[in-house]
Design an enzyme around this catalytic site. Structure first.
Site, PDB file in Angstrom:
ATOM      1  N   GLY A   8       0.946  -1.280   0.054  1.00  0.00           N
ATOM      2  CA  GLY A   8       0.020  -0.044   0.002  1.00  0.00           C
ATOM      3  C   GLY A   8       0.801   1.317  -0.026  1.00  0.00           C
ATOM      4  N   GLY A  11       0.120   5.039  -1.036  1.00  0.00           N
ATOM      5  CA  GLY A  11      -1.357   6.022  -0.313  1.00  0.00           C
ATOM      6  C   GLY A  11      -0.711   7.111   0.564  1.00  0.00           C
ATOM      7  N   GLN A  12      -1.424   7.713   1.326  1.00  0.00           N
ATOM      8  CA  GLN A  12      -1.075   8.953   2.242  1.00  0.00           C
ATOM      9  C   GLN A  12       0.160   8.426   2.881  1.00  0.00           C
ATOM     10  OE1 GLN A  12      -4.020  10.240   5.023  1.00  0.00           O
ATOM     11  NE2 GLN A  12      -3.096  12.211   5.414  1.00  0.00           N
ATOM     12  N   ASP A  53      -1.175  -7.528  -5.376  1.00  0.00           N
ATOM     13  CA  ASP A  53      -2.394  -7.348  -4.997  1.00  0.00           C
ATOM     14  C   ASP A  53      -2.250  -8.030  -3.782  1.00  0.00           C
ATOM     15  OD1 ASP A  53      -5.005  -7.769  -4.114  1.00  0.00           O
ATOM     16  OD2 ASP A  53      -5.635  -8.430  -6.405  1.00  0.00           O
ATOM     17  N   TYR A 142     -15.003  -0.444   8.182  1.00  0.00           N
ATOM     18  CA  TYR A 142     -13.764  -0.206   8.370  1.00  0.00           C
ATOM     19  C   TYR A 142     -13.193  -0.587   9.889  1.00  0.00           C
ATOM     20  CZ  TYR A 142      -9.448   2.754   8.700  1.00  0.00           C
ATOM     21  OH  TYR A 142      -8.175   3.346   8.964  1.00  0.00           O
ATOM     22  N   LYS A 146     -10.850  -3.833  10.983  1.00  0.00           N
ATOM     23  CA  LYS A 146      -9.652  -3.267  11.668  1.00  0.00           C
ATOM     24  C   LYS A 146      -9.654  -3.873  13.153  1.00  0.00           C
ATOM     25  CE  LYS A 146      -7.420  -0.646   9.204  1.00  0.00           C
ATOM     26  NZ  LYS A 146      -5.687  -0.921   8.950  1.00  0.00           N
TER      27      LYS A 146
HETATM   28  N1  LIG Z   1      -4.583   8.113   6.869  1.00  0.00           N
HETATM   29  C1  LIG Z   1      -5.166   8.055   8.073  1.00  0.00           C
HETATM   30  O1  LIG Z   1      -5.634   9.056   8.676  1.00  0.00           O
HETATM   31  C2  LIG Z   1      -5.158   6.639   8.785  1.00  0.00           C
HETATM   32  C3  LIG Z   1      -5.531   6.697  10.286  1.00  0.00           C
HETATM   33  C4  LIG Z   1      -5.428   5.619  10.918  1.00  0.00           C
HETATM   34  C5  LIG Z   1      -5.123   4.595  10.245  1.00  0.00           C
HETATM   35  N2  LIG Z   1      -4.761   4.434   8.939  1.00  0.00           N
HETATM   36  C6  LIG Z   1      -4.253   3.359   8.334  1.00  0.00           C
HETATM   37  O2  LIG Z   1      -2.920   3.409   7.951  1.00  0.00           O
HETATM   38  C7  LIG Z   1      -2.809   2.458   6.727  1.00  0.00           C
HETATM   39  C8  LIG Z   1      -2.437   3.297   5.480  1.00  0.00           C
HETATM   40  O3  LIG Z   1      -3.612   4.190   5.562  1.00  0.00           O
HETATM   41  P1  LIG Z   1      -3.390   5.432   4.112  1.00  0.00           P
HETATM   42  O4  LIG Z   1      -4.166   6.761   4.557  1.00  0.00           O
HETATM   43  O5  LIG Z   1      -1.874   5.490   3.506  1.00  0.00           O
HETATM   44  O6  LIG Z   1      -4.427   4.827   3.168  1.00  0.00           O
HETATM   45  P2  LIG Z   1      -4.615   4.976   1.647  1.00  0.00           P
HETATM   46  O7  LIG Z   1      -5.932   4.779   1.011  1.00  0.00           O
HETATM   47  O8  LIG Z   1      -4.137   6.452   1.371  1.00  0.00           O
HETATM   48  O9  LIG Z   1      -3.580   4.072   1.036  1.00  0.00           O
HETATM   49  C9  LIG Z   1      -3.809   2.651   1.018  1.00  0.00           C
HETATM   50  C10 LIG Z   1      -3.531   1.890  -0.413  1.00  0.00           C
HETATM   51  O10 LIG Z   1      -3.737   0.424  -0.228  1.00  0.00           O
HETATM   52  C11 LIG Z   1      -3.765   0.295  -1.684  1.00  0.00           C
HETATM   53  N3  LIG Z   1      -4.621  -1.161  -1.827  1.00  0.00           N
HETATM   54  C12 LIG Z   1      -5.816  -1.079  -2.022  1.00  0.00           C
HETATM   55  N4  LIG Z   1      -6.207  -2.448  -2.427  1.00  0.00           N
HETATM   56  C13 LIG Z   1      -5.009  -3.157  -2.435  1.00  0.00           C
HETATM   57  C14 LIG Z   1      -5.005  -4.452  -2.708  1.00  0.00           C
HETATM   58  N5  LIG Z   1      -5.831  -5.417  -2.887  1.00  0.00           N
HETATM   59  N6  LIG Z   1      -3.599  -4.909  -2.683  1.00  0.00           N
HETATM   60  C15 LIG Z   1      -2.568  -4.015  -2.336  1.00  0.00           C
HETATM   61  N7  LIG Z   1      -2.763  -2.711  -2.195  1.00  0.00           N
HETATM   62  C16 LIG Z   1      -3.807  -2.440  -2.009  1.00  0.00           C
HETATM   63  C17 LIG Z   1      -4.204   1.269  -2.251  1.00  0.00           C
HETATM   64  O11 LIG Z   1      -3.772   1.265  -3.539  1.00  0.00           O
HETATM   65  C18 LIG Z   1      -3.800   2.404  -1.439  1.00  0.00           C
HETATM   66  O12 LIG Z   1      -2.801   3.196  -1.967  1.00  0.00           O
HETATM   67  C19 LIG Z   1      -4.128   1.832   6.547  1.00  0.00           C
HETATM   68  O13 LIG Z   1      -3.953   0.679   7.289  1.00  0.00           O
HETATM   69  C20 LIG Z   1      -5.242   2.545   7.389  1.00  0.00           C
HETATM   70  O14 LIG Z   1      -6.088   1.846   7.957  1.00  0.00           O
HETATM   71  C21 LIG Z   1      -4.499   5.658   8.341  1.00  0.00           C
END
Ligand SMILES: NC(=O)c1ccc[n+]([C@@H]2O[C@H](COP(=O)([O-])OP(=O)(O)OC[C@H]3O[C@@H](n4cnc5c(N)ncnc54)[C@H](O)[C@@H]3O)[C@@H](O)[C@H]2O)c1
Length: 318
Positions: A8, A11-12, A53, A142, A146
Protein backbone atom coordinates in the site's frame (compact mmCIF):
# COMPACT_ATOMS: atom_id res chain seq x y z
CA UNK A 1 19.52 -6.90 8.53
CA UNK A 2 16.95 -8.40 6.15
CA UNK A 3 14.95 -6.31 3.68
CA UNK A 4 11.71 -4.46 4.39
CA UNK A 5 8.54 -4.81 2.32
CA UNK A 6 5.97 -1.99 2.31
CA UNK A 7 2.49 -2.73 0.92
CA UNK A 8 0.00 0.00 0.00
CA UNK A 9 3.07 2.20 -0.51
CA UNK A 10 1.43 4.77 -2.84
CA UNK A 11 -1.14 5.94 -0.29
CA UNK A 12 -1.13 8.86 2.14
CA UNK A 13 1.10 7.10 4.66
CA UNK A 14 3.26 5.00 2.33
CA UNK A 15 4.34 7.96 0.22
CA UNK A 16 6.04 9.36 3.34
CA UNK A 17 6.96 6.17 5.21
CA UNK A 18 8.89 4.68 2.25
CA UNK A 19 11.26 7.68 1.84
CA UNK A 20 11.80 7.71 5.63
CA UNK A 21 12.65 4.00 5.66
CA UNK A 22 14.96 4.41 2.64
CA UNK A 23 16.80 7.22 4.42
CA UNK A 24 17.11 5.25 7.63
CA UNK A 25 18.10 1.80 6.36
CA UNK A 26 19.34 2.46 2.79
CA UNK A 27 17.28 2.58 -0.40
CA UNK A 28 18.30 -0.92 -1.51
CA UNK A 29 16.83 -2.37 1.73
CA UNK A 30 13.27 -1.23 1.01
CA UNK A 31 10.88 -2.90 -1.42
CA UNK A 32 7.88 -0.62 -1.99
CA UNK A 33 4.73 -2.10 -3.50
CA UNK A 34 1.51 -0.56 -4.77
CA UNK A 35 -1.71 -1.83 -6.26
CA UNK A 36 -3.74 0.48 -8.51
CA UNK A 37 -2.74 3.91 -7.21
CA UNK A 38 -0.09 5.50 -9.43
CA UNK A 39 3.25 5.86 -7.61
CA UNK A 40 4.86 9.29 -7.40
CA UNK A 41 8.06 9.88 -9.36
CA UNK A 42 9.94 10.05 -6.04
CA UNK A 43 8.70 6.60 -5.06
CA UNK A 44 9.67 5.15 -8.46
CA UNK A 45 13.06 6.83 -8.71
CA UNK A 46 14.11 6.33 -5.09
CA UNK A 47 14.36 2.52 -5.04
CA UNK A 48 12.72 -0.80 -5.84
CA UNK A 49 8.99 -0.62 -6.67
CA UNK A 50 6.54 -3.39 -7.68
CA UNK A 51 2.82 -3.90 -8.07
CA UNK A 52 1.16 -6.58 -5.95
CA UNK A 53 -2.40 -7.43 -4.98
CA UNK A 54 -2.40 -8.30 -1.27
CA UNK A 55 -5.66 -10.23 -1.57
CA UNK A 56 -3.58 -12.79 -3.53
CA UNK A 57 -1.39 -14.69 -1.09
CA UNK A 58 0.97 -15.92 -3.82
CA UNK A 59 1.87 -12.36 -4.84
CA UNK A 60 3.01 -11.65 -1.28
CA UNK A 61 4.84 -14.96 -0.87
CA UNK A 62 6.75 -14.53 -4.13
CA UNK A 63 8.06 -11.08 -3.30
CA UNK A 64 8.93 -12.04 0.30
CA UNK A 65 10.88 -15.05 -0.97
CA UNK A 66 12.57 -13.23 -3.86
CA UNK A 67 13.87 -10.35 -1.71
CA UNK A 68 14.45 -12.29 1.53
CA UNK A 69 12.12 -9.97 3.43
CA UNK A 70 12.46 -9.75 7.23
CA UNK A 71 9.81 -7.11 8.02
CA UNK A 72 6.52 -6.15 6.39
CA UNK A 73 4.87 -2.77 6.87
CA UNK A 74 1.29 -3.50 5.81
CA UNK A 75 -0.44 -0.28 4.73
CA UNK A 76 -2.99 -1.90 2.43
CA UNK A 77 -6.51 -0.75 3.24
CA UNK A 78 -9.76 0.85 2.19
CA UNK A 79 -10.35 3.73 4.63
CA UNK A 80 -13.55 4.51 6.55
CA UNK A 81 -15.64 6.51 4.05
CA UNK A 82 -14.62 4.32 1.09
CA UNK A 83 -15.32 1.19 3.13
CA UNK A 84 -18.85 2.39 3.96
CA UNK A 85 -19.43 2.97 0.23
CA UNK A 86 -18.22 -0.56 -0.61
CA UNK A 87 -18.31 -2.75 2.52
CA UNK A 88 -17.81 -6.01 0.66
CA UNK A 89 -14.64 -4.84 -1.06
CA UNK A 90 -13.45 -3.35 2.25
CA UNK A 91 -13.70 -6.74 3.93
CA UNK A 92 -11.91 -8.44 1.05
CA UNK A 93 -9.06 -5.94 0.97
CA UNK A 94 -8.61 -5.14 4.66
CA UNK A 95 -9.25 -8.52 6.24
CA UNK A 96 -7.83 -10.79 3.54
CA UNK A 97 -4.66 -8.74 3.06
CA UNK A 98 -3.66 -8.93 6.70
CA UNK A 99 -4.53 -12.63 6.93
CA UNK A 100 -2.43 -13.35 3.81
CA UNK A 101 0.48 -11.27 5.08
CA UNK A 102 0.39 -13.03 8.45
CA UNK A 103 0.37 -16.46 6.79
CA UNK A 104 3.40 -15.53 4.67
CA UNK A 105 5.10 -13.97 7.71
CA UNK A 106 4.59 -17.19 9.64
CA UNK A 107 6.18 -19.25 6.87
CA UNK A 108 9.10 -16.89 6.15
CA UNK A 109 9.57 -15.64 9.73
CA UNK A 110 8.90 -11.96 9.10
CA UNK A 111 7.96 -9.26 11.60
CA UNK A 112 4.75 -7.42 10.70
CA UNK A 113 3.70 -3.82 11.36
CA UNK A 114 0.01 -3.11 10.77
CA UNK A 115 -1.53 0.23 11.66
CA UNK A 116 -4.89 0.09 13.33
CA UNK A 117 -7.09 3.12 13.90
CA UNK A 118 -9.40 5.09 16.20
CA UNK A 119 -12.07 3.45 14.01
CA UNK A 120 -11.82 0.26 16.10
CA UNK A 121 -13.90 1.95 18.80
CA UNK A 122 -17.63 2.59 18.83
CA UNK A 123 -20.45 4.18 20.78
CA UNK A 124 -20.10 1.67 23.66
CA UNK A 125 -16.47 2.76 24.19
CA UNK A 126 -15.64 5.55 26.67
CA UNK A 127 -14.98 8.38 24.22
CA UNK A 128 -12.92 10.54 26.61
CA UNK A 129 -9.48 9.27 27.60
CA UNK A 130 -10.30 6.05 25.74
CA UNK A 131 -8.30 3.35 27.52
CA UNK A 132 -5.80 0.99 25.88
CA UNK A 133 -7.98 -1.99 26.76
CA UNK A 134 -11.68 -1.25 26.41
CA UNK A 135 -14.88 -2.13 24.57
CA UNK A 136 -14.32 -2.37 20.80
CA UNK A 137 -17.67 -2.62 19.03
CA UNK A 138 -17.39 -0.39 15.94
CA UNK A 139 -20.43 0.08 13.72
CA UNK A 140 -18.51 0.66 10.46
CA UNK A 141 -17.09 -1.94 8.09
CA UNK A 142 -13.70 -0.21 8.33
CA UNK A 143 -13.74 -0.59 12.10
CA UNK A 144 -14.91 -4.19 11.95
CA UNK A 145 -12.07 -5.15 9.57
CA UNK A 146 -9.55 -3.31 11.73
CA UNK A 147 -10.67 -5.03 14.96
CA UNK A 148 -10.40 -8.33 13.10
CA UNK A 149 -6.89 -7.32 11.99
CA UNK A 150 -5.81 -6.48 15.56
CA UNK A 151 -7.12 -9.81 16.84
CA UNK A 152 -5.55 -11.78 13.99
CA UNK A 153 -2.19 -10.14 14.63
CA UNK A 154 -2.41 -11.06 18.32
CA UNK A 155 -3.44 -14.59 17.38
CA UNK A 156 -0.43 -15.08 15.09
CA UNK A 157 1.85 -13.68 17.80
CA UNK A 158 0.54 -15.97 20.53
CA UNK A 159 -0.02 -19.10 18.45
CA UNK A 160 2.90 -18.97 16.00
CA UNK A 161 5.33 -16.46 17.53
CA UNK A 162 5.05 -14.03 14.59
CA UNK A 163 6.50 -10.68 15.74
CA UNK A 164 3.40 -8.55 15.14
CA UNK A 165 3.29 -4.94 16.33
CA UNK A 166 0.80 -2.16 15.76
CA UNK A 167 -0.48 1.27 16.68
CA UNK A 168 -3.96 2.79 16.60
CA UNK A 169 -3.38 5.93 14.58
CA UNK A 170 -5.76 8.87 14.79
CA UNK A 171 -6.67 10.99 11.72
CA UNK A 172 -3.44 11.84 9.90
CA UNK A 173 -2.65 15.28 8.47
CA UNK A 174 -0.16 15.57 5.61
CA UNK A 175 0.72 17.56 2.50
CA UNK A 176 2.52 15.03 0.26
CA UNK A 177 -0.34 12.73 -0.80
CA UNK A 178 -4.05 13.43 -0.47
CA UNK A 179 -5.92 11.26 2.04
CA UNK A 180 -7.55 8.10 0.77
CA UNK A 181 -11.22 8.57 1.75
CA UNK A 182 -11.40 8.77 5.54
CA UNK A 183 -13.55 10.66 8.04
CA UNK A 184 -10.78 13.05 9.11
CA UNK A 185 -10.04 14.14 5.51
CA UNK A 186 -11.69 17.48 6.41
CA UNK A 187 -8.67 18.28 8.58
CA UNK A 188 -6.41 18.01 5.51
CA UNK A 189 -8.78 19.75 3.05
CA UNK A 190 -9.04 22.76 5.36
CA UNK A 191 -5.32 23.49 4.91
CA UNK A 192 -5.41 23.05 1.11
CA UNK A 193 -8.43 25.37 0.82
CA UNK A 194 -6.89 27.94 3.17
CA UNK A 195 -3.77 28.16 1.00
CA UNK A 196 -5.59 27.98 -2.35
CA UNK A 197 -8.68 30.14 -1.71
CA UNK A 198 -8.44 31.64 1.78
CA UNK A 199 -11.72 29.90 2.68
CA UNK A 200 -13.00 26.38 3.30
CA UNK A 201 -16.46 25.82 1.89
CA UNK A 202 -18.53 22.98 3.20
CA UNK A 203 -16.58 21.43 6.04
CA UNK A 204 -18.39 18.10 6.32
CA UNK A 205 -17.77 17.59 10.07
CA UNK A 206 -19.69 19.68 12.65
CA UNK A 207 -18.18 22.34 14.88
CA UNK A 208 -17.50 20.89 18.32
CA UNK A 209 -16.67 17.40 17.02
CA UNK A 210 -13.46 16.48 18.81
CA UNK A 211 -11.21 13.79 17.31
CA UNK A 212 -7.65 12.62 17.78
CA UNK A 213 -5.32 13.96 15.11
CA UNK A 214 -1.61 13.50 14.33
CA UNK A 215 0.83 15.10 11.89
CA UNK A 216 2.37 12.65 9.41
CA UNK A 217 6.01 13.01 10.55
CA UNK A 218 4.91 11.79 14.00
CA UNK A 219 2.92 8.91 12.48
CA UNK A 220 5.94 7.79 10.44
CA UNK A 221 8.13 8.07 13.52
CA UNK A 222 5.68 5.98 15.59
CA UNK A 223 5.76 3.16 13.02
CA UNK A 224 9.55 3.03 12.92
CA UNK A 225 9.84 3.46 16.70
CA UNK A 226 7.59 0.56 17.59
CA UNK A 227 9.37 -1.75 15.10
CA UNK A 228 12.75 -0.81 16.61
CA UNK A 229 11.54 -0.97 20.25
CA UNK A 230 12.64 -3.64 22.69
CA UNK A 231 9.71 -6.09 22.67
CA UNK A 232 10.51 -7.27 26.20
CA UNK A 233 8.90 -4.05 27.39
CA UNK A 234 5.65 -4.58 25.47
CA UNK A 235 2.54 -5.24 27.53
CA UNK A 236 0.45 -5.10 24.35
CA UNK A 237 1.04 -5.95 20.74
CA UNK A 238 -1.93 -5.03 18.61
CA UNK A 239 -2.43 -2.29 18.88
CA UNK A 240 -1.12 0.62 20.99
CA UNK A 241 -3.18 3.84 21.25
CA UNK A 242 -1.07 6.75 20.00
CA UNK A 243 -2.21 10.34 19.65
CA UNK A 244 -0.86 13.87 19.39
CA UNK A 245 -3.82 16.27 19.77
CA UNK A 246 -7.58 16.26 20.29
CA UNK A 247 -9.17 18.97 18.15
CA UNK A 248 -12.42 20.13 16.51
CA UNK A 249 -12.73 21.99 13.16
CA UNK A 250 -12.89 25.41 14.88
CA UNK A 251 -9.55 24.78 16.63
CA UNK A 252 -7.83 24.37 13.25
CA UNK A 253 -9.72 27.40 11.90
CA UNK A 254 -8.50 29.59 14.77
CA UNK A 255 -4.94 28.37 14.34
CA UNK A 256 -4.98 29.03 10.56
CA UNK A 257 -6.31 32.55 11.25
CA UNK A 258 -3.10 33.33 13.14
CA UNK A 259 -1.38 33.03 9.72
CA UNK A 260 -4.26 34.02 7.39
CA UNK A 261 -6.48 36.40 9.43
CA UNK A 262 -9.17 36.62 6.71
CA UNK A 263 -9.63 32.81 6.51
CA UNK A 264 -13.29 31.73 6.63
CA UNK A 265 -15.06 28.39 6.96
CA UNK A 266 -18.62 27.24 6.45
CA UNK A 267 -20.25 23.90 7.10
CA UNK A 268 -22.29 21.39 5.10
CA UNK A 269 -22.44 18.28 7.25
CA UNK A 270 -22.12 14.85 5.64
CA UNK A 271 -24.40 12.68 7.82
CA UNK A 272 -22.46 9.49 7.10
CA UNK A 273 -19.05 10.84 8.04
CA UNK A 274 -20.50 12.85 10.96
CA UNK A 275 -22.03 9.67 12.40
CA UNK A 276 -18.69 7.88 12.03
CA UNK A 277 -16.88 10.77 13.75
CA UNK A 278 -19.34 10.73 16.64
CA UNK A 279 -18.72 7.03 17.22
CA UNK A 280 -14.94 7.60 17.53
CA UNK A 281 -13.03 8.79 20.62
CA UNK A 282 -12.75 12.49 21.44
CA UNK A 283 -9.35 11.72 22.91
CA UNK A 284 -7.45 8.47 23.44
CA UNK A 285 -5.29 7.66 26.42
CA UNK A 286 -1.91 6.71 24.92
CA UNK A 287 0.00 6.35 28.21
CA UNK A 288 0.74 2.64 27.55
CA UNK A 289 2.69 3.51 24.38
CA UNK A 290 4.52 6.29 26.23
CA UNK A 291 5.48 3.97 29.08
CA UNK A 292 6.28 0.81 27.11
CA UNK A 293 8.29 2.18 24.18
CA UNK A 294 8.77 5.89 24.75
CA UNK A 295 6.12 7.26 22.39
CA UNK A 296 6.03 11.08 22.38
CA UNK A 297 4.73 13.24 19.49
CA UNK A 298 6.79 16.21 18.33
CA UNK A 299 3.97 18.24 16.75
CA UNK A 300 1.08 19.98 18.54
CA UNK A 301 -1.60 21.98 16.70
CA UNK A 302 0.50 25.15 16.56
CA UNK A 303 3.63 23.45 15.21
CA UNK A 304 1.63 21.34 12.74
CA UNK A 305 -0.31 24.33 11.38
CA UNK A 306 2.83 26.40 10.84
CA UNK A 307 4.57 23.54 9.03
CA UNK A 308 1.52 22.52 6.95
CA UNK A 309 0.90 26.06 5.72
CA UNK A 310 4.57 26.60 4.89
CA UNK A 311 4.99 23.27 3.05
CA UNK A 312 1.65 23.50 1.24
CA UNK A 313 2.28 27.07 0.10
CA UNK A 314 5.62 25.98 -1.36
CA UNK A 315 4.03 22.95 -3.02
CA UNK A 316 1.00 24.73 -4.48
CA UNK A 317 2.96 27.78 -5.64
CA UNK A 318 5.25 25.46 -7.59
N1 LIG B 1 -4.66 8.09 6.84
C1 LIG B 1 -5.17 8.05 8.05
O1 LIG B 1 -5.67 9.06 8.57
C2 LIG B 1 -5.12 6.76 8.84
C3 LIG B 1 -5.54 6.76 10.17
C4 LIG B 1 -5.49 5.58 10.90
C5 LIG B 1 -5.02 4.43 10.33
N2 LIG B 1 -4.62 4.44 9.03
C6 LIG B 1 -4.17 3.19 8.45
O2 LIG B 1 -2.91 3.37 7.81
C7 LIG B 1 -2.81 2.50 6.67
C8 LIG B 1 -2.46 3.32 5.45
O3 LIG B 1 -3.48 4.28 5.26
P1 LIG B 1 -3.40 5.39 4.12
O4 LIG B 1 -4.01 6.61 4.68
O5 LIG B 1 -2.05 5.46 3.52
O6 LIG B 1 -4.45 4.78 3.08
P2 LIG B 1 -4.57 5.07 1.51
O7 LIG B 1 -5.97 4.79 1.13
O8 LIG B 1 -4.00 6.41 1.19
O9 LIG B 1 -3.60 3.96 0.93
C9 LIG B 1 -3.91 2.59 0.98
C10 LIG B 1 -3.30 1.93 -0.20
O10 LIG B 1 -3.74 0.54 -0.23
C11 LIG B 1 -3.69 0.14 -1.58
N3 LIG B 1 -4.51 -1.06 -1.85
C12 LIG B 1 -5.86 -1.14 -1.98
N4 LIG B 1 -6.21 -2.40 -2.30
C13 LIG B 1 -5.05 -3.13 -2.37
C14 LIG B 1 -4.77 -4.49 -2.65
N5 LIG B 1 -5.73 -5.38 -2.95
N6 LIG B 1 -3.46 -4.89 -2.62
C15 LIG B 1 -2.47 -4.00 -2.33
N7 LIG B 1 -2.70 -2.71 -2.06
C16 LIG B 1 -3.98 -2.27 -2.08
C17 LIG B 1 -4.24 1.34 -2.35
O11 LIG B 1 -3.75 1.33 -3.68
C18 LIG B 1 -3.74 2.54 -1.54
O12 LIG B 1 -2.64 3.18 -2.16
C19 LIG B 1 -4.16 1.78 6.59
O13 LIG B 1 -4.06 0.53 7.21
C20 LIG B 1 -5.10 2.66 7.38
O14 LIG B 1 -6.17 1.93 7.93
C21 LIG B 1 -4.66 5.58 8.27
Amino acid sequence: MKKILVTGACGQVGSELVPALRTRYGADMIIATGHKTKPSQELLDGGEFHYIDCTEINCIAEIVKEYDIGTVYNLTALLSAKAEANPRLAWEVNANSIRNILEVAREYKCAVFTPSTIGVFGLDTPLDNTPQITVQRPNTMYGITKVAGELLCDYYYHKYGVDTRGVRWPGLISYVTAPGGGTTDYAVEIFYEAVKHGKYLHCFIKEGTYLDIMYMPDAVESAIMIMEADPRRFKHRNAYNVTAMSIAPEDITNEIRKHIPSFTIDYRIDPIRQAIAESWPNKMDDSAAREDWGWKPKYDLTAMTTDMLEKLSAKLNN
